[in-house]
Motif scaffolding. Structure first.
Motif, mmCIF file in Angstrom:
data_model
loop_
_atom_site.group_PDB
_atom_site.id
_atom_site.type_symbol
_atom_site.label_atom_id
_atom_site.label_comp_id
_atom_site.label_asym_id
_atom_site.label_seq_id
_atom_site.Cartn_x
_atom_site.Cartn_y
_atom_site.Cartn_z
ATOM 1 N N HIS A 211 0.857 -1.182 0.000
ATOM 2 C CA HIS A 211 0.000 0.000 0.000
ATOM 3 C C HIS A 211 0.892 1.231 0.000
ATOM 4 N N ASP A 212 1.062 1.792 -1.176
ATOM 5 C CA ASP A 212 1.938 2.943 -1.346
ATOM 6 C C ASP A 212 1.575 3.626 -2.656
ATOM 7 N N THR A 213 2.161 4.778 -2.899
ATOM 8 C CA THR A 213 1.899 5.509 -4.130
ATOM 9 C C THR A 213 3.167 5.573 -4.978
ATOM 10 N N PHE A 214 2.984 5.919 -6.243
ATOM 11 C CA PHE A 214 4.097 6.073 -7.166
ATOM 12 C C PHE A 214 4.733 7.448 -6.972
ATOM 13 N N PRO A 215 5.941 7.625 -7.460
ATOM 14 C CA PRO A 215 6.594 8.933 -7.315
ATOM 15 C C PRO A 215 5.778 10.044 -7.962
ATOM 16 N N ASP A 216 5.929 11.242 -7.449
ATOM 17 C CA ASP A 216 5.253 12.394 -8.052
ATOM 18 C C ASP A 216 5.702 12.546 -9.505
ATOM 19 N N GLY A 217 4.751 12.888 -10.359
ATOM 20 C CA GLY A 217 5.065 13.054 -11.775
ATOM 21 C C GLY A 217 5.091 11.769 -12.566
ATOM 22 N N PHE A 218 4.738 10.651 -11.931
ATOM 23 C CA PHE A 218 4.707 9.379 -12.651
ATOM 24 C C PHE A 218 3.680 9.467 -13.781
ATOM 25 N N LEU A 219 4.025 8.901 -14.930
ATOM 26 C CA LEU A 219 3.181 9.006 -16.120
ATOM 27 C C LEU A 219 2.222 7.819 -16.203
ATOM 28 N N TRP A 220 0.936 8.129 -16.358
ATOM 29 C CA TRP A 220 -0.079 7.090 -16.527
ATOM 30 C C TRP A 220 -0.704 7.263 -17.901
ATOM 31 N N GLY A 221 -0.774 6.170 -18.653
ATOM 32 C CA GLY A 221 -1.321 6.294 -19.991
ATOM 33 C C GLY A 221 -1.980 5.038 -20.488
ATOM 34 N N VAL A 635 -12.076 0.225 -16.506
ATOM 35 C CA VAL A 635 -11.980 1.683 -16.658
ATOM 36 C C VAL A 635 -12.065 2.346 -15.291
ATOM 37 N N LEU A 636 -13.030 1.927 -14.481
ATOM 38 C CA LEU A 636 -13.181 2.501 -13.151
ATOM 39 C C LEU A 636 -11.970 2.176 -12.279
ATOM 40 N N PHE A 637 -11.482 0.946 -12.393
ATOM 41 C CA PHE A 637 -10.302 0.562 -11.616
ATOM 42 C C PHE A 637 -9.106 1.439 -11.977
ATOM 43 N N TYR A 638 -8.836 1.577 -13.271
ATOM 44 C CA TYR A 638 -7.663 2.332 -13.708
ATOM 45 C C TYR A 638 -7.840 3.824 -13.438
ATOM 46 N N GLN A 639 -9.036 4.297 -13.603
ATOM 47 C CA GLN A 639 -9.316 5.710 -13.339
ATOM 48 C C GLN A 639 -9.029 6.063 -11.882
ATOM 49 N N LYS A 640 -9.520 5.240 -10.953
ATOM 50 C CA LYS A 640 -9.280 5.501 -9.535
ATOM 51 C C LYS A 640 -7.807 5.345 -9.185
ATOM 52 N N LEU A 641 -7.146 4.387 -9.826
ATOM 53 C CA LEU A 641 -5.730 4.187 -9.559
ATOM 54 C C LEU A 641 -4.926 5.418 -9.975
ATOM 55 N N ILE A 642 -5.289 6.007 -11.121
ATOM 56 C CA ILE A 642 -4.588 7.208 -11.586
ATOM 57 C C ILE A 642 -4.854 8.367 -10.628
ATOM 58 N N LYS A 644 -5.447 8.288 -7.487
ATOM 59 C CA LYS A 644 -4.723 8.097 -6.228
ATOM 60 C C LYS A 644 -3.223 7.933 -6.441
ATOM 61 N N ASN A 645 -2.796 7.828 -7.711
ATOM 62 C CA ASN A 645 -1.382 7.624 -8.050
ATOM 63 C C ASN A 645 -0.835 6.356 -7.409
ATOM 64 N N LEU A 650 -4.892 2.638 3.467
ATOM 65 C CA LEU A 650 -6.225 2.968 3.951
ATOM 66 C C LEU A 650 -6.338 2.534 5.406
ATOM 67 N N PRO A 651 -7.158 3.237 6.194
ATOM 68 C CA PRO A 651 -7.264 2.866 7.613
ATOM 69 C C PRO A 651 -7.660 1.414 7.818
ATOM 70 N N GLU A 652 -8.561 0.890 6.972
ATOM 71 C CA GLU A 652 -9.010 -0.485 7.158
ATOM 72 C C GLU A 652 -7.926 -1.509 6.861
ATOM 73 N N ASN A 653 -6.855 -1.060 6.194
ATOM 74 C CA ASN A 653 -5.761 -1.982 5.899
ATOM 75 C C ASN A 653 -4.717 -2.044 7.009
ATOM 76 N N GLN A 654 -4.852 -1.165 7.996
ATOM 77 C CA GLN A 654 -3.843 -1.086 9.047
ATOM 78 C C GLN A 654 -4.239 -1.956 10.237
ATOM 79 N N PRO A 655 -3.293 -2.649 10.860
ATOM 80 C CA PRO A 655 -3.614 -3.438 12.063
ATOM 81 C C PRO A 655 -3.977 -2.521 13.214
#
Length: 1158
Positions: A211-221, A635-642, A644-645, A650-655
């Motif tokens: 659970h992490d994000t990509f570097p700032d400026g990462f290109l999604w296409g 489409v919805l999956f990829y759209q949300k992923l972009i 959120k980068n 997420l809180p529910e993922n934390q012990p």
């Protein structure tokens, strides 16, 4: 960029002639432009460009040879002072090459014309404007070549492998800045450490979802290829490509006509739907769009003159992308070679093709370069060379064998290098773009981790990816493994060619996925190793092998069936896996990946697989007229992923920290305890003599016996061992099942196994002695006869109503015999709904209810126990969380798997309405005839509420979808497709480890059946032969219990206990917390971990309030006599104390009197 005076050269006007060709100045040529295109503003604007001003003036020296030193320093230099450049003179395929008059060196076939308009400025297409969501304006990176001035050239003579060599011109040495700007040179072979590196990573931590994000400026296409999606094969003056010819030949055998779509003739029809595709990109929110230019559309014959309509079409596409703020990533050649070049020269088998490709690239750079910052010269040259000219599986279908395949690859590398140098020498300073080549690869893993197998894996990657990557990124030559293995089959590069090809890429463009993997990779190129789809390991290998280049993933995804429409769950989970592996490669492995491109934007023609699969984010009905884009779940999956980068935590993922309540039941399960009724030696009444002189053995004395004594629990040695092992775990409860078939072999009370019953009594009493509560199931189904007495199994088992009464009598006997020791009963443990008929399930429910009511009326008051049924309850999750259809399927499966038996007991007293409605629908279609019985009103009252708690066994979570994808995993009866999330952890038996599924299940039970007390009666995972897999069980226990704690603390679920499965490997192989090897029990690391959790009663943290629980002592059945006669015990105690006191005083005073007398 296109200069006004240069266009005649681009379109093929001979030098010193007017550029007003007939198709611009006079009438329109109908074969070139359709009526609609004649009125297109973009085309009219383009032709207006050709109508401008004067004729082209050549230099006094005439066309200068590109490689001539004199031209570069003389006329070329003067041209640069006026903003002039040189262009190749046009000629058609087959025409003889012309030699320029300005020099005798260089390539004679590449004569150039001077293009110096008198005082004219270059007419440049507008540069893209930065918009919200677009890529930031580009800066030269340390990995990027800085470029030379427009007139310089570093192109060496490229000789054909056949040995013919053009005259070489003296080369200008690259500047130091250019050398420093190019990718650093690595040592080939360093990637061989990849396999051992990943074998050493910690398990299972390294395989967990990150659970992490990509570097700032990462290109999604997203991407597409011209032939796959463009269509319009006869529109706008497009010429035929080798794929057109190939597809038509396959689709139309002699004396037949095609019945469906033919190749890419129409496909998704993107040629006529640019605005539609642009809207799809806008909806996704991508930063870039990768597409390819059709060589045959821009140059129908493969050479000049170009096609105005083609130029206008791509100009419109680039304008739309500019308006959207989407960065174009443009591929010059994606397999669709003009058929004219194949016919005239033999395609890439000819040494002429590199120069023609350079001419085509120059047209593209000049006209589109101002709007494009990322260029790819070609896509996947391995497929083009090997399957186009070697095996003949793909166009142009030449079966030339390995030699011709390697020759074609040789020319492809030369062509790429020419184009890179063209851009670097003439266009980079002004356009400031980057150029690379899209290389595709598979991944391979050794059958066994041996040095030999690892070398074979390295060789496999050399033969596919290294074939092209090593010349470009390392030293200009092929991998040494290819050289030694192929010998004379592999063409040779001259030293000049090696220097020319080396470092001709500004970044590493990687294609990985369904096009090559498991499809177009020849089996012999695996070298007897195992193909895999580990993108992360491939990225690490590229980093190690090629000196950590910048990597741009320009194609990646998997595929779904051609029949899949909206809910493409399989596609989503492969996409999730690949993106997750990319994120891990960046965060864990330090791989320099700066962009990701999903393939593809929309459904299209999938090369050799035609329309049998789909890879698009948007669905296209190929039979429809309008070809609308319908968004799939991906489409919805990829759209949300972009948005959120990546995958932010997420809180529910934390012990969480916290503890369970006092009295929480911590237990373990053993389906059937080890029963060993072998009598102890003390029960043998025989007399023995020890022969101390000869045999040194005991000799039995015949006919002499001693009196027999009664059996005692200590006589069962097996019990003592098991109790000691259980004590070591610190558990409070132990759950096991009785064997009905052994206790009552005939199914009735006519024959009772008293020895076994006594064993169970002893086992339960010994558990109580060490403060462990026995939890006993009356019946648990097993493979053999369902663990029923043979007489019952032979006559219908649970489908026979007589089994109901037999079970009631058996239960009464068990309550009577064991009830003083057992206060926690399970009527039936995990009845498998997968193997139950509806009639059997009907009878089973009635049997349970009767036993519950019998216990409630006859035994509860005296024994003070509790009783219920334990159901297997794995969670079912919709594969596409955005799909209503998938949610309906998940709800249906939960009702069939859990609600079938749970709803009558814990709910309404009848079967779930969803279940009845579905069976009615299926039966009405005359395909099935499944009868779900009905309960009478009395039976409903009998069954409803026949529980004291909700006991469930939970092991894993399953994904289900509505779209049929895999026939093997598709349930036609319930119309459900089983899906696997390949990002989940899996046990050796492929059971998914999904801790959050337990929490969702507990919440579902509460929402369905109210605040009922819940016990998780079994929860566990298997391991392998290697003890490293016990680390998976440690992770499993830790996280499943933590999710149970979340359900208790956050969701207010009335959770009363948790039991781990299983006790030991002897009775449940691979599931035990004790291993069993060589007749010895050994605790696994997971046992210690579970014990720590028990001792802490959960996961206390620094801020967790201390919970003081009174120490609980298990009840003692033998103490029942004394507990009920407390007054008598008090009186006896008083008499005893008084007696002792009287004796004391009598003795004391007697002694005093005796002394006084004396």
């Amino acid at each position: 960029m296109v200069r006004m005076k240069n266009m005649c050269a681009i379109l093929g006007s001979p030098p010193h002639t007017t550029p007003r060709r007939w198709y611009c100045s006079g009438g329109w040529e109908r074969a070139t432009l359709s009526p609609s295109q004649r009125t297109d503003p973009a085309v009219q604007s383009l032709c207006g460009l050709f109508r401008r001003e004067e004729r082209v003036q050549g230099s006094s020296e005439g066309p200068a040879s590109e490689g001539a030193q004199e031209s570069r320093q003389g006329a070329g230099a003067r041209g640069r002072a006026k903003g002039c450049e040189t262009l190749p003179a046009a000629r058609r395929p087959g025409s003889p090459p012309s030699r320029g008059r300005g020099g005798t060196h260089g390539h004679p076939e590449e004569a150039r014309v001077s293009t110096c308009p008198r005082g004219a400025q270059a007419l440049l297409p507008p540069r893209p404007v930065s918009r919200p969501g677009s890529l930031p304006r580009r800066q030269l990176s340390p990995m990027e070549p800085a470029g030379k001035d427009a007139g310089g050239s570093s192109e060496p003579p490229l000789r054909s492998p056949a040995g013919s060599m053009a005259l070489a011109a003296p080369l200008l040495l690259p500047s130091l800045l250019l050398l420093l700007g190019r990718p650093g040179l690595g040592a080939p072979g360093q990637g061989a450490g990849t396999w051992s590196h990943f074998a050493r990573l910690p398990y299972p931590q390294d395989q967990l979802f990150l659970h992490d994000t990509f570097p700032d400026g990462f290109l999604w296409g997203a991407g597409s290829a011209a032939y796959q999606t463009e269509g319009g094969w006869r529109q706008g003056g497009k010429g035929a490509s080798v794929w057109d010819t190939f597809a038509h030949r396959l689709a139309t055998p002699p004396e037949s006509s095609p019945t469906g779509p033919v190749g890419g003739d129409v496909s998704s029809d993107s040629y006529n739907n640019l605005f539609r595709d642009a809207e799809g990109l806008r909806r996704l929110g991508v930063s870039h769009y990768r597409f390819s230019l059709s060589w045959a559309r821009l140059m129908p014959n493969g050479t000049a003159p170009p096609n105005l309509a083609g130029l206008a079409h791509y100009g419109r596409l680039l304008a739309l992308l500019r308006e959207l703020g989407v960065e174009p990533v443009v591929t010059l050649y994606h397999w669709d070679l003009p058929q004219a070049l194949q016919d005239a020269f033999g395609g890439w088998a000819s040494p002429v093709l590199p120069r023609l490709f350079r001419d085509y690239a120059e047209l593209c750079f000049r006209y589109f370069g101002g709007q494009v910052r990322y260029w790819l010269t070609m896509d996947n040259p391995y497929v083009v060379a090997w399957h186009g000219y070697g095996t003949g599986r793909l166009p142009p279908g030449v079966r030339g064998g390995p030699r011709l395949g390697y020759l074609a690859a040789h020319h492809l590398l030369q062509a790429h290098a020419k184009v890179w140098h063209l851009y670097n020498d003439h266009f980079r300073p002004a356009q400031r773009g980057k150029v690379s080549i899209a290389l595709s690869s598979h991944w391979i893993k050794p059958q066994r981790m041996t040095e030999k197998n690892i070398k074979e894996c390295q060789k496999s990657l050399d033969f596919v990816l290294g074939w092209f990557a090593k010349p470009i990124f390392i030293d200009g030559d092929y991998p040494e493994s290819m050289r030694s293995y192929l010998s004379s089959l592999l063409p040779e590069f001259s030293e000049a060619e090696k220097k020319y090809i080396k470092a001709t890429a500004d970044f590493f463009a990687l294609s990985f996925g369904a096009t090559l993997s498991f499809q177009l990779l020849d089996s012999h190129m695996k070298f007897q190793q195992l193909e895999s789809i580990s993108l992360r390991q491939l990225l690490y290998w590229i980093k190690s092998e090629y000196n950590n280049p910048q990597i741009f993933l320009v194609e990646n995804s998997w595929f779904v069936s051609g029949t899949t429409k909206r809910d493409d769950a399989k596609y989503i989970y492969y996409l999730k896996k690949f993106i997750m592996e990319t994120l891990k490669a960046i965060r864990y492995d330090g791989v320099n990946v700066f962009g990701y491109t999903v393939w593809s934007l929309l459904d299209g023609f999938e090369w050799h697989r035609g329309y049998s699969i789909r890879r698009g984010l948007f669905y296209v009905d190929f039979q429809s007229h309008d070809k609308k884009l319908v968004p799939k779940s991906s489409v919805l999956f990829y759209q949300k992923l972009i948005e959120k980068n990546g995958f932010p935590p997420l809180p529910e993922n934390q012990p969480i920290e916290g503890i369970f309540p006092c009295g929480f039941a911590w237990g373990i399960v053993d389906n059937y305890i080890q029963v060993d009724t072998t009598p102890a030696q003390f029960l043998d009444s025989s007399v023995y003599v020890w022969d101390v002189h000869q045999t040194k053995k005991l000799i039995k004395v015949d006919g002499v016996y001693t009196s027999k004594r009664k059996h005692h629990c200590v006589d069962f040695a097996a019990i003592r061992l098991q109790i000691s092992l259980l004590e070591e775990m610190h558990i409070t409860h132990f759950h096991f099942s009785l064997k009905w078939s052994l206790i009552l072999p005939l199914g009735n009370l006519s024959l009772i196994n008293h020895t076994l019953v006594h064993y169970y009594q002893c086992f339960a009493s010994e558990l109580l002695r060490v403060n462990i509560t026995p939890v006993v199931a009356l019946w648990q189904p097993m493979i053999e006869n369902q663990e029923l007495p043979v007489s019952l199994a032979k006559y219908g088992a649970w489908e026979n109503t007589e089994t109901i009464q037999a079970f009631v009598e058996y239960a009464r006997f068990c309550f009577t015999s064991l009830g003083d020791h057992v206060k926690f009963w399970i009527t039936m443990n995990e009845p498998s709904v997968k193997n139950l008929t509806y009639t059997a399930g009907h009878n089973l429910l009635k049997a349970h209810a009767k036993v519950w009511h019998m216990y409630d009326k006859e035994f509860r008051r005296s024994q003070k126990g509790k009783i219920s049924i334990a159901l297997q309850a794995d969670w079912v999750e919709p594969a596409c969380p955005f799909s209503r259809n998938d949610q309906e399927v998940a709800d249906r499966i939960l009702e069939f798997d859990i609600g079938w038996l749970a709803e009558p007991i814990f709910g309404s007293g009848d079967y779930p309405g969803v279940m009845r409605a579905w069976l009615h629908r299926m039966n009405s279609g005359d395909l099935y005839n499944f009868h779900l019985p009905y309960f009478s009103e009395d039976e409903k009252k009998l069954i409803q509420g026949s529980f004291d708690f909700f006991a469930l066994s939970h092991y894993t979570t399953t994904l289900v979808g509505s779209e049929k994808e895999d026939a093997v995993k598709y349930d036609h009866y319930l119309e459900v497709q089983m899906i696997n999330d390949i990002t989940w952890l899996h046990s050796p038996s492929r059971a998914a480890v999904v801790p959050w599924g337990l929490r969702k299940l507990l919440k579902w039970v509460k929402s369905k059946y109210g605040d009922v007390p819940i016990y998780v009666m079994a929860n566990g995972i298997d391991d392998g032969q290697n003890m490293v897999h016990d680390k998976l069980r440690v992770y499993y226990i830790q996280n499943y219990i933590n999710e149970a704690l979340k359900a208790y603390t956050l969701d207010s679920v009335n959770l009363q206990g948790y039991f781990i499965y299983s006790f030991n490997d002897k009775t449940a192989p691979k599931y035990g917390l004790y291993s069993y090897v060589a007749n010895q029990y050994q605790p696994k690391p997971s046992l210690k971990h579970y014990r720590e959790i028990i001792d802490n009663n959960g996961f206390p943290g620094p801020e967790t309030p201390e919970l003081l629980c009174p120490e609980e002592v298990a009840s003692c059945p033998e103490c029942h006599f004394f507990r009920t006669r407390k007054s008598l015990l008090a009186f006896i105690s008083f008499i005893f104390v008084a007696f002792i006191a009287a004796i004391f005083f009598i003795t004391y005073f007697s002694k005093r009197a005796e002394r006084r007398y004396k």
